[in-house]
Design a protein around this motif. Sequence first.
Motif, PDB file in Angstrom:
ATOM      1  N   ASN A  39      14.619  43.233  28.847  1.00 19.59           N
ATOM      2  CA  ASN A  39      15.894  42.607  29.167  1.00 19.59           C
ATOM      3  C   ASN A  39      16.039  41.190  28.632  1.00 19.59           C
ATOM      4  O   ASN A  39      16.969  40.481  29.024  1.00 19.59           O
ATOM      5  CB  ASN A  39      16.075  42.594  30.695  1.00 19.59           C
ATOM      6  N   LYS A  40      15.160  40.773  27.743  1.00 24.09           N
ATOM      7  CA  LYS A  40      15.201  39.376  27.295  1.00 24.09           C
ATOM      8  C   LYS A  40      16.403  39.045  26.422  1.00 24.09           C
ATOM      9  O   LYS A  40      16.769  37.887  26.288  1.00 24.09           O
ATOM     10  CB  LYS A  40      13.902  38.990  26.589  1.00 24.09           C
ATOM     11  N   THR A  41      17.065  40.040  25.849  1.00 26.30           N
ATOM     12  CA  THR A  41      18.228  39.780  24.995  1.00 26.30           C
ATOM     13  C   THR A  41      19.528  39.729  25.791  1.00 26.30           C
ATOM     14  O   THR A  41      20.581  39.444  25.214  1.00 26.30           O
ATOM     15  CB  THR A  41      18.342  40.857  23.904  1.00 26.30           C
ATOM     16  N   GLU A  42      19.460  39.990  27.073  1.00 20.71           N
ATOM     17  CA  GLU A  42      20.663  39.979  27.917  1.00 20.71           C
ATOM     18  C   GLU A  42      21.220  38.562  28.022  1.00 20.71           C
ATOM     19  O   GLU A  42      20.500  37.610  28.306  1.00 20.71           O
ATOM     20  CB  GLU A  42      20.335  40.513  29.314  1.00 20.71           C
ATOM     21  N   THR A  43      22.543  38.416  27.768  1.00 24.85           N
ATOM     22  CA  THR A  43      23.169  37.086  27.815  1.00 24.85           C
ATOM     23  C   THR A  43      24.295  37.001  28.839  1.00 24.85           C
ATOM     24  O   THR A  43      24.770  35.906  29.114  1.00 24.85           O
ATOM     25  CB  THR A  43      23.732  36.711  26.428  1.00 24.85           C
ATOM     26  N   ASP A  44      24.710  38.125  29.386  1.00 21.43           N
ATOM     27  CA  ASP A  44      25.801  38.125  30.368  1.00 21.43           C
ATOM     28  C   ASP A  44      25.281  37.553  31.695  1.00 21.43           C
ATOM     29  O   ASP A  44      24.386  38.127  32.311  1.00 21.43           O
ATOM     30  CB  ASP A  44      26.322  39.548  30.569  1.00 21.43           C
ATOM     31  N   PRO A  45      25.833  36.408  32.126  1.00 20.82           N
ATOM     32  CA  PRO A  45      25.334  35.768  33.357  1.00 20.82           C
ATOM     33  C   PRO A  45      25.463  36.644  34.603  1.00 20.82           C
ATOM     34  O   PRO A  45      24.594  36.605  35.464  1.00 20.82           O
ATOM     35  CB  PRO A  45      26.197  34.518  33.506  1.00 20.82           C
ATOM     36  N   GLU A  46      26.515  37.452  34.691  1.00 22.30           N
ATOM     37  CA  GLU A  46      26.690  38.316  35.860  1.00 22.30           C
ATOM     38  C   GLU A  46      25.608  39.391  35.918  1.00 22.30           C
ATOM     39  O   GLU A  46      25.068  39.683  36.982  1.00 22.30           O
ATOM     40  CB  GLU A  46      28.083  38.941  35.847  1.00 22.30           C
ATOM     41  N   LYS A  47      25.281  39.974  34.764  1.00 31.03           N
ATOM     42  CA  LYS A  47      24.232  40.994  34.730  1.00 31.03           C
ATOM     43  C   LYS A  47      22.872  40.386  35.054  1.00 31.03           C
ATOM     44  O   LYS A  47      22.060  40.990  35.743  1.00 31.03           O
ATOM     45  CB  LYS A  47      24.184  41.676  33.357  1.00 31.03           C
ATOM     46  N   ILE A  48      22.635  39.183  34.567  1.00 30.04           N
ATOM     47  CA  ILE A  48      21.358  38.509  34.846  1.00 30.04           C
ATOM     48  C   ILE A  48      21.237  38.217  36.338  1.00 30.04           C
ATOM     49  O   ILE A  48      20.192  38.469  36.946  1.00 30.04           O
ATOM     50  CB  ILE A  48      21.228  37.221  34.004  1.00 30.04           C
ATOM     51  N   ASP A  49      22.329  37.718  36.945  1.00 33.92           N
ATOM     52  CA  ASP A  49      22.309  37.465  38.391  1.00 33.92           C
ATOM     53  C   ASP A  49      22.060  38.750  39.172  1.00 33.92           C
ATOM     54  O   ASP A  49      21.318  38.750  40.155  1.00 33.92           O
ATOM     55  CB  ASP A  49      23.627  36.840  38.851  1.00 33.92           C
ATOM     56  N   LYS A  50      22.678  39.837  38.711  1.00 33.56           N
ATOM     57  CA  LYS A  50      22.480  41.122  39.391  1.00 33.56           C
ATOM     58  C   LYS A  50      21.029  41.581  39.272  1.00 33.56           C
ATOM     59  O   LYS A  50      20.448  42.055  40.246  1.00 33.56           O
ATOM     60  CB  LYS A  50      23.426  42.167  38.797  1.00 33.56           C
ATOM     61  N   MET A  51      20.433  41.408  38.090  1.00 37.51           N
ATOM     62  CA  MET A  51      19.029  41.802  37.910  1.00 37.51           C
ATOM     63  C   MET A  51      18.095  40.924  38.745  1.00 37.51           C
ATOM     64  O   MET A  51      17.144  41.415  39.336  1.00 37.51           O
ATOM     65  CB  MET A  51      18.640  41.732  36.429  1.00 37.51           C
ATOM     66  N   ILE A  52      18.375  39.639  38.817  1.00 36.53           N
ATOM     67  CA  ILE A  52      17.541  38.737  39.620  1.00 36.53           C
ATOM     68  C   ILE A  52      17.663  39.106  41.094  1.00 36.53           C
ATOM     69  O   ILE A  52      16.670  39.189  41.807  1.00 36.53           O
ATOM     70  CB  ILE A  52      17.940  37.264  39.402  1.00 36.53           C
ATOM     71  N   GLY A  53      18.870  39.366  41.545  1.00 34.20           N
ATOM     72  CA  GLY A  53      19.092  39.746  42.941  1.00 34.20           C
ATOM     73  C   GLY A  53      18.467  41.077  43.276  1.00 34.20           C
ATOM     74  O   GLY A  53      17.956  41.284  44.370  1.00 34.20           O
ATOM     75  N   HIS A  54      18.463  42.000  42.326  1.00 33.74           N
ATOM     76  CA  HIS A  54      17.884  43.322  42.542  1.00 33.74           C
ATOM     77  C   HIS A  54      16.366  43.248  42.625  1.00 33.74           C
ATOM     78  O   HIS A  54      15.751  43.950  43.406  1.00 33.74           O
ATOM     79  CB  HIS A  54      18.297  44.265  41.406  1.00 33.74           C
TER      80      HIS A  54
END
Length: 185
Positions: A39-54
């Motif tokens: 997931n290191k290429t992910e740049t969408d802040p909402e998706k990153i927040d969702k992954m961190i929260g998950h």
Amino acid sequence: MSQRTKVIQLYKTLLFMGRDYPKGYQYFRTKLRRAFDKNKTETDPEKIDKMIGHESPKMAACVAVIGKDNSPKYIKCADEASALQFHYKVHTSIDIIEEKLNVGNKTTVDIRDLYLGLLFATEEYKIYGYATNTKIKFVIVLQSSNVSLRDNEVKMIFKKLHAAYSNAVCNPFYIPDHSICQCWK
């Protein structure tokens, strides 16, 4: 805190928790590294927040400080929608704390050990207790699915909570026997 800092902190926390992994630390580290690299290429802040929260479950579902007269001084729940449910669990645990503190034979209970351990568990939650020498009681409600915390780590959480409570009460503007909500916001 920036998202990059949160991701790095999550990685370090998981790496630390993986030291006791049954298949070995190297196996865990390799799998963790692959999961983060994917997931290191992910740049969408909402998706990153969702992954961190998950990936990072809440540490405590509820934290409570109960006075010596069994009145709540501070109760904070992670999910305010189910606060009434946690109030009930906290007040139920007070009876168990009182039982543990009022054991007829004081030689069986070490007075210096303030940590009371697991008070009771339900399908969803584990409730732990701690009592000070001045009869102030601390209760932490953890999710049962959170198996990463060991007993000595819960004990350290209580010691830190006790230190924070002591700091709040030592505040010259604190009025004794009042709620401590204003001090901890």
